[in-house]
Design a protein around this motif. Sequence first.
Motif, PDB file in Angstrom:
ATOM      1  N   GLY A   1      51.757  24.384 -65.860  1.00 24.45           N
ATOM      2  CA  GLY A   1      51.663  24.695 -67.282  1.00 24.45           C
ATOM      3  C   GLY A   1      52.830  24.190 -68.084  1.00 24.45           C
ATOM      4  O   GLY A   1      52.981  24.543 -69.265  1.00 24.45           O
ATOM      5  N   GLY A   2      53.665  23.355 -67.471  1.00 24.58           N
ATOM      6  CA  GLY A   2      54.878  22.904 -68.127  1.00 24.58           C
ATOM      7  C   GLY A   2      54.689  21.676 -68.991  1.00 24.58           C
ATOM      8  O   GLY A   2      53.569  21.266 -69.308  1.00 24.58           O
ATOM      9  N   VAL A   3      55.829  21.063 -69.355  1.00 25.09           N
ATOM     10  CA  VAL A   3      55.804  19.913 -70.250  1.00 25.09           C
ATOM     11  C   VAL A   3      56.952  18.983 -69.889  1.00 25.09           C
ATOM     12  O   VAL A   3      58.015  19.429 -69.450  1.00 25.09           O
ATOM     13  N   VAL A   4      56.733  17.683 -70.063  1.00 23.89           N
ATOM     14  CA  VAL A   4      57.795  16.690 -69.888  1.00 23.89           C
ATOM     15  C   VAL A   4      58.143  16.105 -71.239  1.00 23.89           C
ATOM     16  O   VAL A   4      57.276  15.625 -71.971  1.00 23.89           O
ATOM     17  N   GLY A   5      59.425  16.169 -71.591  1.00 23.98           N
ATOM     18  CA  GLY A   5      59.925  15.512 -72.789  1.00 23.98           C
ATOM     19  C   GLY A   5      60.319  14.091 -72.434  1.00 23.98           C
ATOM     20  O   GLY A   5      61.270  13.882 -71.660  1.00 23.98           O
TER      21      GLY A   5
ATOM     22  N   TYR B   1      51.259   6.800 -70.338  1.00 27.83           N
ATOM     23  CA  TYR B   1      51.028   6.970 -68.904  1.00 27.83           C
ATOM     24  C   TYR B   1      50.925   8.450 -68.554  1.00 27.83           C
ATOM     25  O   TYR B   1      50.012   8.872 -67.821  1.00 27.83           O
ATOM     26  N   ALA B   2      51.872   9.236 -69.060  1.00 26.35           N
ATOM     27  CA  ALA B   2      51.877  10.660 -68.747  1.00 26.35           C
ATOM     28  C   ALA B   2      50.639  11.355 -69.300  1.00 26.35           C
ATOM     29  O   ALA B   2      50.029  12.200 -68.626  1.00 26.35           O
TER      30      ALA B   2
ATOM     31  N   VAL C   1      52.876  16.698 -72.555  1.00 24.77           N
ATOM     32  CA  VAL C   1      53.778  15.591 -72.867  1.00 24.77           C
ATOM     33  C   VAL C   1      54.419  15.830 -74.234  1.00 24.77           C
ATOM     34  O   VAL C   1      53.739  16.231 -75.185  1.00 24.77           O
ATOM     35  N   ALA C   2      55.736  15.559 -74.317  1.00 22.80           N
ATOM     36  CA  ALA C   2      56.481  15.843 -75.546  1.00 22.80           C
ATOM     37  C   ALA C   2      57.631  14.845 -75.676  1.00 22.80           C
ATOM     38  O   ALA C   2      57.643  13.808 -75.009  1.00 22.80           O
TER      39      ALA C   2
ATOM     40  N   LYS D   1      50.742  17.646 -81.115  1.00 21.30           N
ATOM     41  CA  LYS D   1      51.089  18.247 -79.813  1.00 21.30           C
ATOM     42  C   LYS D   1      52.293  17.539 -79.207  1.00 21.30           C
ATOM     43  O   LYS D   1      53.249  18.192 -78.748  1.00 21.30           O
ATOM     44  N   ILE D   2      52.272  16.216 -79.202  1.00 20.48           N
ATOM     45  CA  ILE D   2      53.371  15.456 -78.614  1.00 20.48           C
ATOM     46  C   ILE D   2      54.660  15.658 -79.405  1.00 20.48           C
ATOM     47  O   ILE D   2      55.743  15.833 -78.824  1.00 20.48           O
ATOM     48  N   LEU D   3      54.582  15.672 -80.719  1.00 21.08           N
ATOM     49  CA  LEU D   3      55.767  15.786 -81.563  1.00 21.08           C
ATOM     50  C   LEU D   3      56.445  17.151 -81.467  1.00 21.08           C
ATOM     51  O   LEU D   3      57.631  17.267 -81.788  1.00 21.08           O
ATOM     52  N   GLY D   4      55.722  18.184 -81.045  1.00 17.23           N
ATOM     53  CA  GLY D   4      56.402  19.483 -80.995  1.00 17.23           C
ATOM     54  C   GLY D   4      55.605  20.651 -80.484  1.00 17.23           C
ATOM     55  O   GLY D   4      56.154  21.566 -79.858  1.00 17.23           O
ATOM     56  N   ALA D   5      54.297  20.671 -80.742  1.00 20.49           N
ATOM     57  CA  ALA D   5      53.518  21.861 -80.416  1.00 20.49           C
ATOM     58  C   ALA D   5      53.483  22.153 -78.927  1.00 20.49           C
ATOM     59  O   ALA D   5      53.463  23.316 -78.510  1.00 20.49           O
ATOM     60  N   ASN D   6      53.500  21.108 -78.084  1.00 24.85           N
ATOM     61  CA  ASN D   6      53.461  21.339 -76.641  1.00 24.85           C
ATOM     62  C   ASN D   6      54.709  22.067 -76.149  1.00 24.85           C
ATOM     63  O   ASN D   6      54.638  22.999 -75.341  1.00 24.85           O
ATOM     64  N   THR D   7      55.870  21.644 -76.620  1.00 24.98           N
ATOM     65  CA  THR D   7      57.120  22.298 -76.208  1.00 24.98           C
ATOM     66  C   THR D   7      57.163  23.750 -76.677  1.00 24.98           C
ATOM     67  O   THR D   7      57.571  24.646 -75.933  1.00 24.98           O
ATOM     68  N   LEU D   8      56.716  23.993 -77.904  1.00 23.92           N
ATOM     69  CA  LEU D   8      56.701  25.366 -78.411  1.00 23.92           C
ATOM     70  C   LEU D   8      55.702  26.225 -77.650  1.00 23.92           C
ATOM     71  O   LEU D   8      55.939  27.418 -77.427  1.00 23.92           O
ATOM     72  N   ARG D   9      54.602  25.642 -77.225  1.00 26.38           N
ATOM     73  CA  ARG D   9      53.636  26.390 -76.422  1.00 26.38           C
ATOM     74  C   ARG D   9      54.246  26.827 -75.093  1.00 26.38           C
ATOM     75  O   ARG D   9      54.063  27.969 -74.661  1.00 26.38           O
ATOM     76  N   VAL D  10      55.007  25.934 -74.458  1.00 26.77           N
ATOM     77  CA  VAL D  10      55.650  26.301 -73.200  1.00 26.77           C
ATOM     78  C   VAL D  10      56.672  27.414 -73.419  1.00 26.77           C
ATOM     79  O   VAL D  10      56.748  28.367 -72.635  1.00 26.77           O
ATOM     80  N   LEU D  11      57.455  27.309 -74.489  1.00 21.77           N
ATOM     81  CA  LEU D  11      58.412  28.374 -74.799  1.00 21.77           C
ATOM     82  C   LEU D  11      57.698  29.710 -74.950  1.00 21.77           C
ATOM     83  O   LEU D  11      58.130  30.735 -74.399  1.00 21.77           O
ATOM     84  N   ARG D  12      56.611  29.709 -75.677  1.00 21.02           N
ATOM     85  CA  ARG D  12      55.849  30.943 -75.875  1.00 21.02           C
ATOM     86  C   ARG D  12      55.294  31.465 -74.551  1.00 21.02           C
ATOM     87  O   ARG D  12      55.346  32.669 -74.271  1.00 21.02           O
ATOM     88  N   ASP D  13      54.801  30.572 -73.694  1.00 25.84           N
ATOM     89  CA  ASP D  13      54.244  30.990 -72.405  1.00 25.84           C
ATOM     90  C   ASP D  13      55.317  31.561 -71.483  1.00 25.84           C
ATOM     91  O   ASP D  13      55.073  32.508 -70.737  1.00 25.84           O
ATOM     92  N   VAL D  14      56.512  30.973 -71.524  1.00 26.90           N
ATOM     93  CA  VAL D  14      57.622  31.507 -70.721  1.00 26.90           C
ATOM     94  C   VAL D  14      57.991  32.906 -71.196  1.00 26.90           C
ATOM     95  O   VAL D  14      58.242  33.807 -70.385  1.00 26.90           O
ATOM     96  N   GLU D  15      58.018  33.102 -72.498  1.00 20.54           N
ATOM     97  CA  GLU D  15      58.316  34.433 -73.038  1.00 20.54           C
ATOM     98  C   GLU D  15      57.247  35.440 -72.620  1.00 20.54           C
ATOM     99  O   GLU D  15      57.559  36.589 -72.267  1.00 20.54           O
TER     100      GLU D  15
END
Length: 470
Positions: free
Chosen positions: A271-275, A300-301, A310-311, A350-364
Amino acid sequence: MRKRVIYLFVSILLSIPVDFHAWIVTGQEEDVTSIHANSVIVDSHIDTLMKVVDPDTWLPVTDIGKETNFEVDIPKMQAAGLSVPFFAAFTSGFYDNNPRSISNTLASINALYWIEKNNTDQLEVTSTFTEIQAAIEKGKIAAVPTIEGAYSLEEHNAIELIRQYDDLGITAIGFTWNYSNALGEGADRVYNDPVSTPSGDGLTELGVEVAEEMNRIGMMIDVSHMAERTFWDVMEVSKAPVIATHSGVNALRNHPRNLTDEQLLALAENGGVVGIVFYPQFLTDDREAMVSDIVDHIDYAVNLIGIDHVALGSDYDGAELPNDLKDASELYKITEELIERDYSVKDIKKILGANTLRVLRDVEKAADPDQMNKGKSPTIIPAYEMGEMMDSRTPLFTAKLEQEEGHAIDIASLRIIVDGIPYEPEFNEQSSLVSLQMNDVLKERFHVVTVEAADETGRINRETRIVWME
């Protein structure tokens, strides 16, 4: 379409509702200006704090609220619409000197709070999804503090110190830089000692304990810069999504800092993300790179693991940039290239920012809801401010405790924690002052001090400050 537009930061606010899913709505935008300006842009790795601090004193000296020659400053972020920068407190580790690694890490964190103090109308230090949303809605840059290289964490202090970092707002920690440490093996698979001693494989027992604690308190684990075995150990241990804050695709550029297809697939399953990093050495076999090379790695990713994982993770001010990307103000060129490759508006957001924020929310969401049974009482008022200079190397730390009428302070719960080491303080019931006289000389410049107290119900409150000494 080659548009060189200066994007006003306020324009990013025009379409940001409170609902997370609305941050990635497709909308009707048709060109790079509107798509970019109406996206919440997150960069998960920026090294600018290294340049803010003086290399000798480690005190903050350059205010990025004004134009600088750095790749990132507030004017450049405003021009780029970069609303959520992850600022890394970087240390490569000091051989056999844990106190110096602590001090070095705290110096950078202190610098971010100093920047906030100097630019309160423009920037706010944030650490949670809710705080980020609130800062953006106020028209501010939501600066997120992170740590790159956890060389400050060792057996004697790791768990208490990581809780202090949590108090300071640290949102993600990369266990290693290139060198190995007490948590695990770094990308170079050696220790930072005079002879570069080879290190053991993977995550250590302490690394497992730290990963579990980070899951518990809702802090993101950053798997960039890990040796591959360490990565796999983390993936086995972590019950929450992880983030690779600044990595590339190994299939396009064979490099120890890049992730293999198997690693990327595991990251997505987690469920993670790669920057995706911007550093040419991680993008191409050539000495130079272009924005198109960054987007090749994104392509590719996305094709391998899906658009939701992907972020962006630039490594601004920590590495060289592609030839056609001079600094953060030109982030719109990424958006432009994504448009030219027929990405939808929703997927670009999603790539510009929403994916990273989603992971932060999921970790919380995966964290322990009690998180050390935190409360708001008693109120703790330290006698020193964030970033205050102490006048002694054996300081007296004091704080006043205020309790609501009808509630009692649990005196047995009182602790003062200094650099991850807990001490039993004195308490004056008449003055309600808790105090700790340090007897051991604090040799390094920067230190983190936490006063902790609970009421009769067991609800814990904490106040944590960074202090420094001449």
